[in-house]
Design a protein around this motif. Sequence first.
Motif, PDB file in Angstrom:
ATOM      1  N   THR A  37       0.829  -1.208   0.000  1.00 21.81           N
ATOM      2  CA  THR A  37       0.000   0.000   0.000  1.00 21.81           C
ATOM      3  C   THR A  37       0.859   1.252   0.000  1.00 21.81           C
ATOM      4  O   THR A  37       0.619   2.198  -0.769  1.00 21.81           O
ATOM      5  N   ARG A  54      -2.405   0.249   9.675  1.00 23.38           N
ATOM      6  CA  ARG A  54      -3.825   0.116   9.343  1.00 23.38           C
ATOM      7  C   ARG A  54      -4.619  -0.283  10.591  1.00 23.38           C
ATOM      8  O   ARG A  54      -4.158  -1.103  11.386  1.00 23.38           O
ATOM      9  N   ASP A  75       0.385  -3.651   6.712  1.00 19.25           N
ATOM     10  CA  ASP A  75      -0.084  -4.526   5.638  1.00 19.25           C
ATOM     11  C   ASP A  75       0.929  -5.624   5.334  1.00 19.25           C
ATOM     12  O   ASP A  75       0.559  -6.723   4.920  1.00 19.25           O
ATOM     13  N   ILE A 127      -5.386   6.589  -1.248  1.00 22.95           N
ATOM     14  CA  ILE A 127      -5.280   5.394  -0.407  1.00 22.95           C
ATOM     15  C   ILE A 127      -6.669   4.803  -0.162  1.00 22.95           C
ATOM     16  O   ILE A 127      -7.566   5.523   0.252  1.00 22.95           O
TER      17      ILE A 127
END
Length: 294
Positions: free
Chosen positions: A52, A122, A248, A294
């Motif tokens: 990401t 995240r 991630d 994003i």
Amino acid sequence: MQLFLQYDFLRKIFRAVCRVIIIIFCVVSLYQIVRIFVFDQFVIPSNSMMPTLCPGDRVIVNKLHLGARIYTDFDFRSEGNQLESIRLKGLRRLRHNDVVVFNFPINNGRIAFKINYVYCKRIMGLPGDTIRITDGFYKSNNFSGELGIPRRQRQLTVYGVNPEVYEGWGVGPEQIGWNCLNAGPWYIPRCGDIVRIGCKEGYLYKDILEYETGKRVTVDDSLRRVYVGDRRIEQYEFIHDYYFAAGDNAYDSYDSRYWGLVPEEYIVGVVDLISYSKDPYSGKLRFDRMLKKI
């Protein structure tokens, strides 16, 4: 006449300089106001959020979603100290899978605020969630969709945990029996929740309990008791919201699996956009990542 012309010329120069100074002051002030209340930019230094986010990405962090954090005490110490701040009203609460920037909470073995020491991860677990990790995959009782990037979590079942960086489950001793492949259930505290505190909870919430009470927490396994200071506790009402945050790149991310939960007041904001990206080794711009949402 000549003196008058010289005086008039100097007066015009003076006025022009004053205008430039005022414009510069207004621009700098506006820039700082925007950074404090609206958004800020941070550089991604590591591989923990791959694919990401890549090292060298410049990310725009939106402060309007959760609300801007305003410091009320500017005594920032290098070893970390108690965060004194207020949170303005935001547009919404954090959601599962939001990518956020936050001040890393653990400093010198305790939850302590250190300015400009930030991580990007995240959100896998919200306040009030019960989170599990099963064969490397994240699951929340309050979210039916995928958390993070499953194909990256699958790497844990193939390669295990990166032995050069991490060893075991970081938030408690071996008695809990958790690891990064299989852990939980772990309840994520929410402000106002009253939770039973046994030995397991004493280990899991030790940093949080010390953060909220300002007292040392000890767990007596032989007597099955938990003490805050000199007082035994069997339940506790939490006064802050907390989040489980993970990278991630599950194989190579230093996150809540190792150091615990993030207090809400430590969160800066939500990552909305990559403004631009520069390869940290070659220094070349990555045009394919510019203005990437994003």
